[in-house]
Design a protein around this motif. Structure first.
Motif, PDB file in Angstrom:
ATOM      1  N   ARG A  35      14.939  -2.162   0.535  1.00 54.22           N
ATOM      2  CA  ARG A  35      14.212  -3.162   1.327  1.00 54.22           C
ATOM      3  C   ARG A  35      12.769  -3.344   0.855  1.00 54.22           C
ATOM      4  O   ARG A  35      12.166  -4.378   1.119  1.00 54.22           O
ATOM      5  N   LEU A  36      12.213  -2.346   0.192  1.00 57.21           N
ATOM      6  CA  LEU A  36      10.824  -2.454  -0.270  1.00 57.21           C
ATOM      7  C   LEU A  36      10.690  -3.340  -1.502  1.00 57.21           C
ATOM      8  O   LEU A  36       9.609  -3.857  -1.766  1.00 57.21           O
ATOM      9  N   TYR A  37      11.744  -3.503  -2.283  1.00 57.28           N
ATOM     10  CA  TYR A  37      11.711  -4.333  -3.493  1.00 57.28           C
ATOM     11  C   TYR A  37      10.632  -3.872  -4.468  1.00 57.28           C
ATOM     12  O   TYR A  37       9.873  -4.690  -5.014  1.00 57.28           O
ATOM     13  N   LEU A  38      10.516  -2.582  -4.695  1.00 56.08           N
ATOM     14  CA  LEU A  38       9.521  -2.085  -5.637  1.00 56.08           C
ATOM     15  C   LEU A  38       9.890  -2.479  -7.059  1.00 56.08           C
ATOM     16  O   LEU A  38      11.060  -2.456  -7.453  1.00 56.08           O
ATOM     17  N   ALA A  39       8.865  -2.824  -7.845  1.00 53.56           N
ATOM     18  CA  ALA A  39       9.116  -3.184  -9.244  1.00 53.56           C
ATOM     19  C   ALA A  39       9.571  -1.977 -10.043  1.00 53.56           C
ATOM     20  O   ALA A  39      10.434  -2.084 -10.909  1.00 53.56           O
ATOM     21  N   ASP A  43       0.837  -1.187   0.000  1.00 51.77           N
ATOM     22  CA  ASP A  43       0.000   0.000   0.000  1.00 51.77           C
ATOM     23  C   ASP A  43       0.879   1.247   0.000  1.00 51.77           C
ATOM     24  O   ASP A  43       1.940   1.288   0.643  1.00 51.77           O
ATOM     25  N   ARG A  44       0.440   2.249  -0.739  1.00 48.41           N
ATOM     26  CA  ARG A  44       1.229   3.475  -0.846  1.00 48.41           C
ATOM     27  C   ARG A  44       1.407   4.134   0.520  1.00 48.41           C
ATOM     28  O   ARG A  44       2.472   4.701   0.820  1.00 48.41           O
ATOM     29  N   LYS A  45       0.386   4.092   1.380  1.00 51.76           N
ATOM     30  CA  LYS A  45       0.506   4.691   2.703  1.00 51.76           C
ATOM     31  C   LYS A  45       1.529   3.962   3.558  1.00 51.76           C
ATOM     32  O   LYS A  45       2.257   4.582   4.340  1.00 51.76           O
ATOM     33  N   ALA A  46       1.593   2.634   3.412  1.00 50.09           N
ATOM     34  CA  ALA A  46       2.592   1.874   4.159  1.00 50.09           C
ATOM     35  C   ALA A  46       4.006   2.239   3.705  1.00 50.09           C
ATOM     36  O   ALA A  46       4.920   2.367   4.524  1.00 50.09           O
ATOM     37  N   ALA A  47       4.193   2.417   2.398  1.00 55.00           N
ATOM     38  CA  ALA A  47       5.510   2.842   1.904  1.00 55.00           C
ATOM     39  C   ALA A  47       5.875   4.220   2.431  1.00 55.00           C
ATOM     40  O   ALA A  47       7.039   4.481   2.773  1.00 55.00           O
ATOM     41  N   VAL A  48       4.882   5.113   2.522  1.00 49.51           N
ATOM     42  CA  VAL A  48       5.136   6.450   3.065  1.00 49.51           C
ATOM     43  C   VAL A  48       5.595   6.354   4.520  1.00 49.51           C
ATOM     44  O   VAL A  48       6.555   7.027   4.929  1.00 49.51           O
ATOM     45  N   LEU A  49       4.941   5.525   5.312  1.00 48.36           N
ATOM     46  CA  LEU A  49       5.312   5.388   6.721  1.00 48.36           C
ATOM     47  C   LEU A  49       6.719   4.822   6.876  1.00 48.36           C
ATOM     48  O   LEU A  49       7.501   5.292   7.720  1.00 48.36           O
ATOM     49  N   LEU A  50       7.064   3.814   6.083  1.00 46.79           N
ATOM     50  CA  LEU A  50       8.402   3.231   6.183  1.00 46.79           C
ATOM     51  C   LEU A  50       9.482   4.231   5.798  1.00 46.79           C
ATOM     52  O   LEU A  50      10.521   4.338   6.470  1.00 46.79           O
ATOM     53  N   LEU A  51       9.257   4.961   4.724  1.00 45.82           N
ATOM     54  CA  LEU A  51      10.252   5.943   4.299  1.00 45.82           C
ATOM     55  C   LEU A  51      10.341   7.110   5.278  1.00 45.82           C
ATOM     56  O   LEU A  51      11.433   7.645   5.523  1.00 45.82           O
ATOM     57  N   ARG A  52       9.208   7.509   5.852  1.00 42.13           N
ATOM     58  CA  ARG A  52       9.243   8.598   6.828  1.00 42.13           C
ATOM     59  C   ARG A  52       9.983   8.170   8.099  1.00 42.13           C
ATOM     60  O   ARG A  52      10.742   8.961   8.678  1.00 42.13           O
ATOM     61  N   ASP A  53       9.781   6.918   8.530  1.00 40.22           N
ATOM     62  CA  ASP A  53      10.517   6.435   9.694  1.00 40.22           C
ATOM     63  C   ASP A  53      12.018   6.397   9.415  1.00 40.22           C
ATOM     64  O   ASP A  53      12.834   6.728  10.292  1.00 40.22           O
ATOM     65  N   ALA A  54      12.387   6.009   8.186  1.00 40.57           N
ATOM     66  CA  ALA A  54      13.811   6.008   7.839  1.00 40.57           C
ATOM     67  C   ALA A  54      14.376   7.419   7.843  1.00 40.57           C
ATOM     68  O   ALA A  54      15.517   7.643   8.275  1.00 40.57           O
ATOM     69  N   ALA A  55      13.587   8.379   7.379  1.00 45.62           N
ATOM     70  CA  ALA A  55      14.054   9.765   7.387  1.00 45.62           C
ATOM     71  C   ALA A  55      14.176  10.314   8.803  1.00 45.62           C
ATOM     72  O   ALA A  55      15.118  11.057   9.109  1.00 45.62           O
ATOM     73  N   ARG A  92       6.000  12.027   0.214  1.00 47.73           N
ATOM     74  CA  ARG A  92       4.980  11.746  -0.800  1.00 47.73           C
ATOM     75  C   ARG A  92       5.554  10.726  -1.775  1.00 47.73           C
ATOM     76  O   ARG A  92       6.623  10.931  -2.347  1.00 47.73           O
ATOM     77  N   VAL A  93       4.832   9.624  -1.958  1.00 50.12           N
ATOM     78  CA  VAL A  93       5.292   8.541  -2.822  1.00 50.12           C
ATOM     79  C   VAL A  93       4.426   8.509  -4.077  1.00 50.12           C
ATOM     80  O   VAL A  93       3.208   8.329  -3.997  1.00 50.12           O
ATOM     81  N   GLY A  94       5.045   8.705  -5.208  1.00 49.82           N
ATOM     82  CA  GLY A  94       4.372   8.583  -6.488  1.00 49.82           C
ATOM     83  C   GLY A  94       4.894   7.378  -7.249  1.00 49.82           C
ATOM     84  O   GLY A  94       5.741   6.618  -6.771  1.00 49.82           O
ATOM     85  N   ARG A  95       4.394   7.193  -8.455  1.00 51.01           N
ATOM     86  CA  ARG A  95       4.834   6.059  -9.259  1.00 51.01           C
ATOM     87  C   ARG A  95       6.267   6.244  -9.746  1.00 51.01           C
ATOM     88  O   ARG A  95       7.008   5.277  -9.862  1.00 51.01           O
TER      89      ARG A  95
END
Length: 223
Positions: free
Chosen positions: A205-209, A147-159, A171-174
């Protein structure tokens, strides 16, 4: 000797074009699996966003068509059995036959029907599920999304784990990830370099395509 071999540290390096020394990300992916983060600046071949079932638009469209068809069929059967046509159908036939083509209401009705048809066409040819990001996959029969919101939370925690960052908005876009951070101490340029490294490690770590570009803005906030 065996214990020393088991405790050997995992080392790997990641290049940062902006700044910062090499860090040690996690161990490489297992044999046959996807490489961390996919191809640099691109997307994995054959991996696409899953198609939405479009249950609500399909159900609404089917219900409307079924209701209109049922009412029209009931009126036709009543006329065939000797009854009189419904007033609404008689008036509709008169209005359509008597109004000119350039009438305002005829144009409005045509525009509405065209827009409705375009909406249904777009729903039919687009996958939808824009809030889902596809992940890399090693098996053609297994598909994963995040989910895009989950990716936002993970990246924000890393920041937020970067020293000097007091607040971060992600903000996570395509194709692009935008990060705005407030810096309480340290130089904003140093914090930006560390943010790039931390975000790239988390992105691996997210392994995005589809690997998006990262755009970081760091500004000093002393108060």
């Amino acid at each position: 000797m065996n214990q020393d071999r088991e405790r050997a540290p995992e080392t790997d390096t990641q290049e940062d074009r902006h700044a910062g020394p090499a860090h040690a990300p996690r161990s490489p992916a297992p044999e046959g699996g996807p490489s961390p983060g996919g191809p640099a600046g691109g997307r994995s071949k054959g991996v696409h966003r899953p198609w939405s079932a479009r249950r609500i638009p399909a159900a609404v469209t089917a219900l409307v068509i079924a209701l209109v068809t049922a009412v029209l069929l009931f009126d036709v059967v009543r006329v065939r059995t000797g009854g009189s046509a419904a007033a609404w159908r008689t008036r509709l036939a008169d209005e359509v036959s008597s109004r000119p083509v350039d009438d305002v209401w005829m144009r409005v009705g045509a525009v509405v029907l065209v827009l409705l048809g375009l909406w249904l066409f777009v729903l039919a040819v687009t996958p939808g599920l824009r809030h889902k990001l596809p992940l890399q996959r090693a098996d053609a029969h297994v598909r994963g999304v995040i989910d895009r919101k989950a990716a936002v939370l993970l990246l924000r925690d890393a920041a937020m784990r970067v020293p000097g960052v007091s607040a971060a908005r992600v903000r996570v876009g395509r194709n692009r990830i935008g990060v705005r951070s407030d810096v309480r101490f340290r130089a904003p340029a140093d914090v930006k370099a560390d943010l790039l490294v931390a975000l790239r490690k988390e992105l691996d770590r997210l392994y995005l395509a589809r690997r998006p570009r990262i755009n970081v803005r760091a500004r000093a906030r002393r108060t």
